[in-house]
Scaffold this motif. Structure first.
Motif, PDB file in Angstrom:
ATOM      1  N   LEU A 290       0.819  -1.207   0.000  1.00 18.00           N
ATOM      2  CA  LEU A 290       0.000   0.000   0.000  1.00 18.00           C
ATOM      3  C   LEU A 290       0.859   1.266   0.000  1.00 18.00           C
ATOM      4  O   LEU A 290       0.664   2.183  -0.817  1.00 18.00           O
ATOM      5  N   VAL A 291       1.832   1.335   0.918  1.00 19.61           N
ATOM      6  CA  VAL A 291       2.661   2.537   1.033  1.00 19.61           C
ATOM      7  C   VAL A 291       3.544   2.709  -0.200  1.00 19.61           C
ATOM      8  O   VAL A 291       3.733   3.850  -0.686  1.00 19.61           O
ATOM      9  N   ASP A 292       4.061   1.639  -0.748  1.00 26.29           N
ATOM     10  CA  ASP A 292       4.907   1.752  -1.936  1.00 26.29           C
ATOM     11  C   ASP A 292       4.111   2.278  -3.123  1.00 26.29           C
ATOM     12  O   ASP A 292       4.618   3.089  -3.922  1.00 26.29           O
ATOM     13  N   HIS A 293       2.862   1.843  -3.263  1.00 25.58           N
ATOM     14  CA  HIS A 293       2.028   2.343  -4.365  1.00 25.58           C
ATOM     15  C   HIS A 293       1.692   3.820  -4.165  1.00 25.58           C
ATOM     16  O   HIS A 293       1.634   4.594  -5.134  1.00 25.58           O
ATOM     17  N   ILE A 294       1.482   4.226  -2.910  1.00 24.59           N
ATOM     18  CA  ILE A 294       1.238   5.653  -2.640  1.00 24.59           C
ATOM     19  C   ILE A 294       2.449   6.486  -3.051  1.00 24.59           C
ATOM     20  O   ILE A 294       2.310   7.539  -3.713  1.00 24.59           O
ATOM     21  N   ASN A 295       3.648   6.028  -2.692  1.00 21.36           N
ATOM     22  CA  ASN A 295       4.860   6.770  -3.063  1.00 21.36           C
ATOM     23  C   ASN A 295       5.044   6.837  -4.577  1.00 21.36           C
ATOM     24  O   ASN A 295       5.453   7.877  -5.121  1.00 21.36           O
ATOM     25  N   ASN A 296       4.745   5.742  -5.274  1.00 19.79           N
ATOM     26  CA  ASN A 296       4.876   5.751  -6.738  1.00 19.79           C
ATOM     27  C   ASN A 296       3.900   6.730  -7.373  1.00 19.79           C
ATOM     28  O   ASN A 296       4.259   7.446  -8.333  1.00 19.79           O
ATOM     29  N   LEU A 297       2.674   6.781  -6.863  1.00 25.36           N
ATOM     30  CA  LEU A 297       1.698   7.723  -7.411  1.00 25.36           C
ATOM     31  C   LEU A 297       2.121   9.168  -7.141  1.00 25.36           C
ATOM     32  O   LEU A 297       1.957  10.059  -8.004  1.00 25.36           O
TER      33      LEU A 297
END
Length: 400
Positions: A290-297
């Motif tokens: 979840l957090v990695d996808h937030i950072n990528n976005l």
């Protein structure tokens, strides 16, 4: 097995289960200097332990030996007739065990000769008391005049702990009763008993090993969390964002373990701690995804709040599917009674720990992890702002 046994009028059969092997065992240890006093104390304590709710089949290893006749020599009386303890013991030994004499030789060869009492002359303690002894003057007396005889039990083995003789009292547990339920009751009972000076009691070595194992597992869990923190810090390139996953996933997963254990009445055991160690490595995956996808976005230019909403929507299905397949796969183990090696500790505490922690942390972390992410991201932004302001102030001070 006990249910199918026939009724025995002269006694009640009991079975002993190995505590460390996962059975229903409970044991305490009494230590002191005198074996006789320890055996007497063990009888009284065993009688008291029978009254403790949840315990049954209380036995002492001091009563597990064979019967023996003990000869206590009165040294004063023996000295008055001119006999030593060694001479009396030698006479008793010859009477009970016999003694080999010199071989008799004739034309046909050597014949072994052994001096011993007849079997029908050593069948009772009264016959032994009538054993003839001869004083240096040649006067005949009996063993009963210089010694007292009584029947006792010899221990199978002599235990020593911290240079003191020890006796072990063991018992089985009633159905639906755990060691943790009985432990405070036994402690309360033993604290009320007055032991002689120099004598003490403590829980069996199984409890000491259990406490040492619990401490070791707690240390391993802390080390595991530290290693996970280092991996997440390297992945997110931040020392603050990993706390959003540790506090949002790991902490709530452990809370979920105890919640399910309380609901199902499961006793927290060594296997449950192994389940927590496995759980820690599993629940962080959902937070990392979840957090990695937030950072990528956010790196693509999406605002923080929009990135959190989008990441939650995109990763909801994969997270729920992963959790559901894990829980379904562990259900047979969680409701079964399979044991390690067939007679070791059961697997179900480990499976229930993983299921309870994973299910609870997944539901909670989908809301808590984003909220903690916002908090720690704002904290990191504030820290960067403070550092930037401090550097600008220092530059102005140098220019002026």
């Amino acid at each position: 097995m006990e249910a199918d046994l026939p009724q025995i009028a002269i006694g009640k059969p009991s079975f002993s289960f190995d505590q460390q092997g996962g059975g229903n065992g409970f044991a305490i240890q009494i230590s002191g200097d005198s074996t006789e006093i320890l055996n007497d104390l063990a009888i009284d304590i065993a009688r008291s332990l029978e009254t403790v709710e949840g315990l049954k089949d209380v036995i002492s290893d001091g009563d597990s030996g064979n019967k023996e006749i003990r000869v206590n020599i009165d040294r004063v009386r023996a000295a008055n007739v001119g006999l030593s303890a060694q001479a009396i013991a030698q006479s008793v030994s010859i009477a009970m065990r016999g003694e080999n004499l010199r071989e008799f030789r004739d034309r046909s060869g050597e014949i072994a000769i052994r001096l011993a009492f007849r079997e029908n002359d050593k069948q009772s303690i009264e016959q032994l008391a009538d054993l003839p002894l001869y004083t240096p003057e040649g006067r005949r007396i009996t063993l009963g005049t210089v010694a007292s005889l009584h029947v006792g039990r010899s221990p199978d083995s002599i235990r020593r702990t911290d240079r003191q003789t020890a006796v072990i009292l063991s018992a089985n547990l009633e159905n639906d009763v755990s060691i943790d339920d009985v432990r405070p009751r036994v402690k309360s009972l033993m604290d009320q008993m007055q032991l002689p000076p120099g004598y003490s009691w403590k829980e069996g070595r199984g409890f000491e090993r259990q406490d040492d194992t619990a401490d070791m597992m707690a240390t391993n869990i802390i080390l595991g969390i530290a290693c996970i923190f280092l991996v997440m810090a390297a992945l997110f390139e931040s020392l603050i964002l990993p706390f959003s996953i540790i506090l949002g996933s790991i902490v709530f997963s452990i809370f979920g373990v105890f919640l399910l254990f309380a609901a199902t009445g499961t006793t927290f055991s060594f296997m449950a701690m192994i389940g927590i160690m496995i759980l820690i490595g599993v629940v962080v995956n959902n937070g990392i995804v979840l957090v990695d996808h937030i950072n990528n976005l956010r790196q693509e230019g999406v605002s923080r709040d929009a990135a959190i909403v989008t990441a939650g929507r995109d990763r909801l299905r994969p997270i729920l599917m992963t959790v559901a397949t894990t829980i379904v796969g562990l259900l047979p183990l969680a409701i079964g009674t399979t044991q390690v090696g067939g007679d070791g500790p059961p697997y179900y505490p480990m499976a229930r720990a993983i299921i309870g922690g994973l299910a609870f942390s997944t539901v909670v972390s989908l809301l808590v992890v984003p909220a903690l992410y916002v908090y720690f991201d704002s904290l990191a932004a504030w820290g960067r702002k403070v550092m930037r302001t401090a550097r600008q102030g220092r530059v102005r001070a140098l220019e002026s």
